[in-house]
Scaffold this motif. Structure first.
Motif, short mmCIF file in Angstrom:
data_model
loop_
_atom_site.label_atom_id
_atom_site.label_comp_id
_atom_site.label_asym_id
_atom_site.label_seq_id
_atom_site.Cartn_x
_atom_site.Cartn_y
_atom_site.Cartn_z
N THR A 47 2.10 -4.73 -13.55
CA THR A 47 2.04 -3.35 -13.15
C THR A 47 0.62 -2.87 -12.89
OG1 THR A 47 2.10 -2.78 -15.44
CG2 THR A 47 4.15 -2.61 -14.24
N GLY A 48 -0.36 -3.67 -13.13
CA GLY A 48 -1.73 -3.22 -12.94
C GLY A 48 -2.24 -3.56 -11.56
N GLY A 49 -2.87 -2.61 -10.84
CA GLY A 49 -3.43 -2.97 -9.55
C GLY A 49 -3.93 -1.78 -8.77
N PRO A 50 -4.80 -2.02 -7.77
CA PRO A 50 -5.34 -0.97 -6.93
C PRO A 50 -4.47 -0.70 -5.71
CG PRO A 50 -6.51 -3.00 -6.56
CD PRO A 50 -5.44 -3.30 -7.54
N ASP A 51 -4.86 0.24 -4.91
CA ASP A 51 -4.09 0.58 -3.72
C ASP A 51 -4.98 1.10 -2.62
OD1 ASP A 51 -3.23 3.45 -2.61
OD2 ASP A 51 -1.65 2.01 -2.25
N ALA B 288 -9.66 3.46 -4.80
CA ALA B 288 -9.06 3.75 -6.11
C ALA B 288 -7.90 4.74 -5.96
CB ALA B 288 -10.12 4.28 -7.06
N GLU B 289 -8.13 5.78 -5.17
CA GLU B 289 -7.07 6.77 -5.00
C GLU B 289 -5.89 6.17 -4.24
OE1 GLU B 289 -6.83 9.69 -6.44
OE2 GLU B 289 -8.67 9.04 -7.45
N ALA B 290 -6.21 5.32 -3.26
CA ALA B 290 -5.13 4.73 -2.46
C ALA B 290 -4.24 3.83 -3.31
CB ALA B 290 -5.73 3.93 -1.30
N VAL B 291 -4.87 3.05 -4.17
CA VAL B 291 -4.07 2.13 -4.97
C VAL B 291 -3.29 2.88 -6.04
CG1 VAL B 291 -5.77 1.52 -6.74
CG2 VAL B 291 -4.12 -0.18 -5.97
N LYS B 292 -3.84 3.97 -6.51
CA LYS B 292 -3.09 4.79 -7.47
C LYS B 292 -1.84 5.37 -6.81
CE LYS B 292 -7.06 6.18 -10.25
NZ LYS B 292 -7.99 7.32 -10.58
N LYS B 293 -2.00 5.78 -5.57
CA LYS B 293 -0.84 6.33 -4.87
C LYS B 293 0.24 5.26 -4.67
CE LYS B 293 0.59 8.85 -0.73
NZ LYS B 293 1.77 8.02 -0.54
N ALA B 294 -0.21 4.04 -4.33
CA ALA B 294 0.76 2.95 -4.17
C ALA B 294 1.48 2.67 -5.48
CB ALA B 294 0.05 1.70 -3.66
#
Lengths: 356, 189
Positions: free
Chosen positions: A89-93, A104-110
């Motif tokens: 479940t860990g990862g960037p977006d 960082a924001e993009a991967v959080k959104k994903a």
């Protein structure tokens, strides 16, 4: 045969384990179980055990254990399964061409969008070196020989509140389903491959002494599965994404791969759902203990639809490379998790405590 | 697959008869290379599962040796699982404070086991095939895919190394070791 042969044979014969340990008699329960297991072995994998197939040397295939469930295997399931979920479940977006500052924001959104999926399938694989010593070598501490390959693999599928877990490499035949609030499992306490058990009650663990600093907690399927699901489809991934630093984005096929690093100490196995029993979490636990500042590489692949395709962790421990991969599929389109065939299901309240 | 010795005509019944004919040999073969009878059960089932899937390819004249070959590969795979199980057991013992029992050889034969354990897997396999499985060199050659002469040579070297290990451990083994070979003197370990 020479006299030397005779001496050797006499010396070894007395130590033959099969002299004192006899094969199960024809018609016995064990004999029949073995026969049934052999005949019912699903031919879903390549047959790589035949003498004509020489693919063993790559060390990456695994037999399905026939059926003799062990508590240890169960512990792996109940803990290691969660571990896999947590790590994956860990990862960037982010998206193709996205600026690093926004990665960082993009991967959080994903991660958030992925967590919102009402159904999906996740396959987790922990890979690294493992010993191929046989029993005699291991028993007497001979220098171990290692090959690289999958250590533990498991598949998780969820649909709404229902969940299934199927164990693969390293764990043996085990499967659980949680459907409409009912808990089913097979291959745990009973080796019969077809036999499912629907447990209506659970031992509270009061007869188990976990040691002075721990307390036996009752196994409550609904609570456990709620945590399980949380790590599986949301919180664990989000925690990892939030903790990763130096995220960059790179186009990858129809999507984007976000890469960063995280210090080993920041990978909270508890937060990710990795229990102390989690076999899959052991290398990571050791890494955290030996070198808390050790970097763990994080790669999260996000598809064009904005959903996470894969989360991968890679780290080095004592000169060996380990990876943990969680691959997402059928997000939002996974089939319903169904209850086992009633014809092969026994309902009982008599389930032993999980870690007893 | 072996001819139907039971008079049955279906593939299933022929297979059951086939398993019955070879079960003990395969189980013993597996047991000699596993830490427990449960592991031998697993390996036996897996071996016969392969035979079931490939029932049209089992050579009738050499079915037993073919099964031994399958079992060797299955066992190689089981060793990995066993190692993982042992590591897990150690972890569980450490975490839960449990003193889990460990599998080990009969204390009466520790010396020979220690000596075997010090050998390479290849040497050990040769010696076990010869002494425990009681396979002639010609059949070992079929299983190992090499010539009988090669098996004889490797077996000879394996014996010398076993004798050396027994001597190193202060046990002359089946015969006093003189020039690297086993003599006919001496008693059992």
């Amino acid at each position: 045969m020479t006299g030397t042969d005779d001496d050797l044979t006499r010396a070894l014969t007395g130590a033959d384990p099969a002299r004192a340990d006899l094969p199960p008699a024809k018609g016995s329960i064990r004999y029949n179980a073995i026969l049934e297991a052999a005949m019912n072995d699903e031919a879903t994998r390549d047959d790589r055990s035949s003498p004509s197939a020489e693919r063993l040397q790559d060390g990456r295939w695994w037999t399905r254990r026939t059926a003799f469930a062990r508590v240890a295997a169960a512990a792996v399931i109940l803990g290691g399964g969660i571990a896999g979920v947590a790590l994956l479940t860990g990862g960037p977006d982010g998206g193709p061409g996205i600026a690093p500052a926004n990665a960082a924001e993009a991967v959080k959104k994903a991660a958030a969008d992925t967590a919102a999926a009402q159904s999906g399938v996740i396959q987790t694989v922990l890979s690294g070196p493992f010993s191929i010593n046989d029993g005699a070598q291991a028993a007497f501490g001979a220098e171990p020989e290692y090959v690289d390959g999958p250590i533990v693999s498991q598949t998780f599928a969820w649909n709404g509140d229902d969940l299934s877990v199927t164990a693969g490499a390293g764990v043996g035949p085990y499967e659980l389903r949680y459907v409409d609030g009912r808990f089913y499992e097979r291959g745990y306490f009973v080796p019969d491959r077809k036999q499912w058990f629907h447990y209506t009650a659970f031992d509270d663990g009061s007869g188990y002494d976990p040691g002075p600093e721990a307390a036996a907690e009752p196994f409550v399927p609904a609570e456990w599965l709620a945590d399980y699901r949380s790590a599986l489809v949301g919180s664990g991934l989000m925690d990892l994404v939030t903790s990763a630093s130096g995220l960059t984005a790179a186009a990858n096929g129809d999507g984007t791969t976000y890469s960063g690093t995280i210090e080993a100490a920041e990978l909270s196995t508890t937060g990710l759902g990795l229990s102390g029993f989690a076999f899959a979490g052991q290398p990571l636990d050791k890494l955290r203990a030996l070198d808390p500042a050790s970097p763990v590489a994080v790669d999260v692949s996000v598809g064009a639809d904005g959903l996470v395709r894969q989360a991968k962790l890679a780290y080095e421990l004592e000169g060996a490379d380990y990876t943990y991969e969680a691959t997402y599929s059928r997000l939002g389109s996974a089939p319903a998790v169904t209850a086992p065939d009633p014809a092969h299901t026994t309902t009982t309240a008599d389930r032993p405590w999980a870690f007893e | 697959m072996d001819p139907d010795t039971s008079g049955a005509s279906t593939p299933e019944s022929r297979y059951v008869a086939f398993v019955e004919a070879h079960f003990d040999a395969i189980w013993r073969f597996a047991r000699r290379r596993c830490a427990s009878s449960q592991d031998a059960d697993d390996a036996t089932a897996e071996t016969f599962a392969v035979a079931w899937r490939r029932r049209d390819e089992v050579p009738a004249a050499e079915a037993r040796l073919w099964l031994f070959g399958v079992a060797r590969r299955v066992l190689a795979n089981h060793r990995r699982s066993s190692t993982r199980q042992e590591r897990l057991r150690a972890r569980l013992a450490e975490t839960a404070g449990h003193d889990l029992p460990a599998a080990g050889p009969d204390a009466a034969h520790v010396a020979i086991w220690e000596a075997l354990g010090a050998l390479s897997a290849e040497d050990r396999d040769l010696l076990i095939m010869r002494a425990w499985d009681e396979l002639p060199v010609t059949e070992m050659a079929v299983i190992l895919g090499c010539s009988p002469n090669a098996v004889s040579l490797r077996l000879h070297k394996a014996r010398r190394r076993l004798a050396h290990e027994l001597r190193q451990k202060g046990n002359p083994g089946p015969g006093h070791v003189t020039d690297g070979s086993l003599s006919t003197e001496g008693g059992a370990p």
